[in-house]
Scaffold this active site. Sequence first.
Site: not given
Ligand code: L34
Length: 295
Positions: A54, A98, A121
């Site tokens: 982020k 987070q 958020d």
């Molecule tokens: N406050 N907490 C708050 N806001 C959010 O919007 C989140 N979330 C969820 C968990 N807690 C939070 C996230 O940011 C889930 N989440 C999130 C964000 C990004 C990715 C997955 C979950 C992401 O970029 N995933 C990548 C893989 C990254 C890796 O290697 O782990 C993808 O391509 O899916």
Amino acid sequence: MTAKIISGTETAKAIREELKTEIAELKEKHNVVPGLVTILVGEDPASQSYVSAKNKTAHALGIHSEQVTLAADSSEQELLNLIDKYNNDEKIHGILVQLPLPKHINEAKVLYAINPDKDVDGFHPVNVGKMVLGEQCYLPCTPHGILELLTRSGVNTSGAEVVVIGRSNIVGKPISNLMLQKRDAGNATVTICHTRTRDMAAHTRRADIIIAAVGVPKMVTADMVKDGVVIIDVGVNRIGKTADGKAILAGDVDFDAVKEKAAAITPVPGGVGPMTITMLMKNTVQAARLAAGLI
Ligand code: L34
């Protein structure tokens, strides 16, 4: 049929390009630089990687970003004090704490403490209420990303049977509500399934669109879907590690088998995840506009 892959990576990239232009213009015309702070409590590796992604993305777009990490045993009061500080910091338009938080911290209390105008958020009850009423507000990032993915990949949701699997506050509840509203990627007939649903497959087999947000790897199997279904896979499950220590990820959907029946499907990684991060940037820009009186 082999499914069209709906790329979150590509869609996110396109939206980020639009945001870059918007952010440059905000600075040039109004001398406004959107500011974001991310707050992480503890050392969960997945949370660490999301939060650092982020901040990296914010930086790349020209958003001022600050990253605060508190020790896992920090008190609730320390966190509340920090939020108070950023509520009163004019450089910061968006505050993200987070989730999940350590058990000894009351999550609701923390989310209530964030100024709703800075709640990028969309988790504060004021924003949740506005969302349900269809009023202007910050949409929670993952559901917001799903709506954009559906719209930009030309999926027609009007009158569609949508089955959402999962009833979390972050994904299941808000995406269900948004998709039944009169809006882009809305006007759907929405069914919500969860752990107590009696015959999940009976629901999913009727679905034109399935949104899986449960956190159980490969739970949605090919026998549970009809031909031509559109699949949005929100799950990011860590199912093991490669020899060099990298996490192996799997979605909530058995991608390899289901893609043979689906019309379109999002991959994991590279599907909803990158969209979540990008929508946070969009909300931060919205917050900066709001603070500057430009909305
Ligand atoms: N406050 N907490 C708050 N806001 C959010 O919007 C989140 N979330 C969820 C968990 N807690 C939070 C996230 O940011 C889930 N989440 C999130 C964000 C990004 C990715 C997955 C979950 C992401 O970029 N995933 C990548 C893989 C990254 C890796 O290697 O782990 C993808 O391509 O899916």
